[in-house]
Enzyme design. Structure first.
Site, PDB file in Angstrom:
ATOM      1  CB  CYS A   1      49.029  -4.258  52.095  1.00 31.56           C
ATOM      2  SG  CYS A   1      50.393  -3.732  51.365  1.00 31.56           S
TER       3      CYS A   1
ATOM      4  CG  HIS B   1      45.996  -1.108  52.167  1.00 30.49           C
ATOM      5  ND1 HIS B   1      46.642  -0.463  53.112  1.00 30.49           N
ATOM      6  CD2 HIS B   1      46.573  -1.453  51.179  1.00 30.49           C
ATOM      7  CE1 HIS B   1      47.924  -0.155  52.359  1.00 30.49           C
ATOM      8  NE2 HIS B   1      47.309  -1.126  51.169  1.00 30.49           N
TER       9      HIS B   1
ATOM     10  CG  ASN C   1      50.532   1.747  50.913  1.00 23.94           C
ATOM     11  OD1 ASN C   1      50.496   0.611  51.537  1.00 23.94           O
ATOM     12  ND2 ASN C   1      50.793   0.473  50.039  1.00 23.94           N
TER      13      ASN C   1
END
Ligand code: UT7
Length: 386
Positions: free
Chosen positions: A113, A255, A285
């Site tokens: 990520c 993020h 996500n």
């Protein structure tokens, strides 16, 4: 000294929506549980024709159109992804071909990520040294294909999508002002995707090998704890590195993993929640894609202004984390529909050229009498089993 400015951005989200209620029909969960624990309401899923490279292409094409830069002017393409089509060729090479970016080097970057921050840092540094002038940086994921849809601890979190930025060198100060990158491999087993080839790190143990398919494996609590400790620290570090104070920061684009992680960072840094841009409620996500997708949304919502200091912060598997400070300089003029059509036509031509090159390669091999890749495969099939 050259400065790496963001001169274009674009994102692409697949059409299919998967809501929390849909998930409640698949695993033992509820909209209420998912929303209160994560802030997510729905996410997007790629259809069977969409791949990480096609999502990356849509996002990169939009970013290039906005920047008014032709693909042939691009020197470097980096795709940050945990869901590449192949180990090789890289998704970045597929993207290079789709774009017809004939002068570009291309590679994938694996930092989960945090991948977009790593890619931004590498590309900005390459521009600052004069090694390259124009780079396309993409975060693209089809996480739905590596999600265990029976594991309620992970399947509620992830979504598919892609976001891209075009970076260009300039003598005008600004652009990417500072970046920090970090890793702690001792926490690698907290969030992982095993490649299924029987060569996992020995200290992960045989239970790891036997117990996990090629789907995301996560210790949510521990990752949560890790994220809440590194995010505020990383933001403070990068802001200081850029020679700024927190008061100089206009917007933080984190993020998009969990609303509670972001709330915790805001509290720790004593910042109002509005300083953090959030769109995880709609897309979940999307790993390496989440920051550039959020950036696109922030721009669409009019939250970015010339001379704003933006902070991007990422964290995830590796463990990895990192941040960047970007001085936002441009408000590109809109692109006319005619120009958009023209660009699409160029991409159709790029595909056609790629096909012609493949055919030419086959023809030359046939003339030279050397076996084609298909013939080699057939040969291999005929060989007796060892
Ligand atoms: O990109 C970076 C990647 N990942 C992250 O950032 C994830 C970080 N972690 C998280 O976001 C959170 O840990 C989760 C949202 C994944 C989980 O929230 P949590 O508050 O840490 O829950 P938990 O894992 O501690 O589980 C609490 C309870 C458990 O039940 P018991 O043992 O208390 O009876 C779980 O079995 O909630 C249960 N549970 C669920 N219940 C309903 C776990 N997942 C679900 C679910 N629906 N989807």
């Amino acid at each position: 000294m050259r400065y790496a400015h963001i001169v274009g951005w674009g994102c692409y989200l697949p059409e299919q929506v998967l809501t929390n209620d849909d998930l409640a029909g698949m695993v033992d969960t509820s909209n209420e549980w998912i929303y209160t624990r994560t802030g997510i309401r729905e996410r997007r899923l790629a259809n069977e024709k969409e791949t990480t490279a096609t999502l990356a292409f849509e996002a990169a094409a939009r970013a290039l159109a906005m920047s008014k830069i032709n693909p042939t002017q691009v020197d470097l393409i980096i795709v940050a992804t945990s869901t590449p089509e192949f180990v090789f060729p890289s998704t970045a090479s597929l993207l290079q071909d789709y774009l017809g970016a004939r002068k570009a080097g291309a590679f994938d970057l694996s930092a989960a990520c945090t991948g977009f921050i790593y890619a931004l840092s590498l590309a900005a540094n390459s521009i600052a040294t004069g090694a390259v002038d124009t780079a396309v940086i993409v975060g693209a994921e089809t996480l739905s294909r590596i999600t265990d849809w029976q594991d309620r601890g992970t399947c509620i979190l992830f979504g598919d999508g892609a976001g891209a930025v075009v970076l260009k060198g300039s003598d005008i100060p600004g652009g990417v002002l500072a970046t920090t990158l970090r890793s702690d491999g001792s926490g690698g087993n907290l969030l992982s995707l095993y490649n299924g080839r029987g060569n996992a790190v020995p200290h992960y143990g045989t239970s790891y090998l036997n117990g996990h398919k090629s789907t995301i494996h996560m210790n949510g609590r521990q990752v949560f704890r890790f994220a809440t400790s590194v995010v505020p620290e990383s933001i403070e570090e990068v802001v200081e590195k850029a020679g700024l104070t927190m008061d100089d920061v206009s917007l933080i684009v984190p993020h998009q993993a969990n609303q509670r992680i972001i709330d915790h960072a805001a509290k720790k840094l004593k910042l109002p929640p509005e300083k953090f841009f959030i769109n995880l409620d709609r897309f979940g996500n999307t790993s390496a894609a989440s920051i550039p997708i959020a950036l696109c949304d922030a721009a669409k919502e009019g939250k970015l202004h010339p001379d704003d200091n933006l902070v991007f912060v990422g964290f995830g598997g590796g463990l990895t984390w990192g941040s960047a400070v970007v001085k936002w300089n441009v408000t590109p003029p809109p692109i006319s529909p005619m120009r958009r059509q023209w660009r699409r036509a160029r991409y159709v031509a790029a595909r056609a050229r790629s096909r012609v090159r493949q055919l030419a390669r086959r023809l030359l091999a046939w003339i030279a009498g050397s076996p084609t890749p298909d013939a080699r495969l057939k040969d291999a099939d005929k060989r007796p089993e060892e």
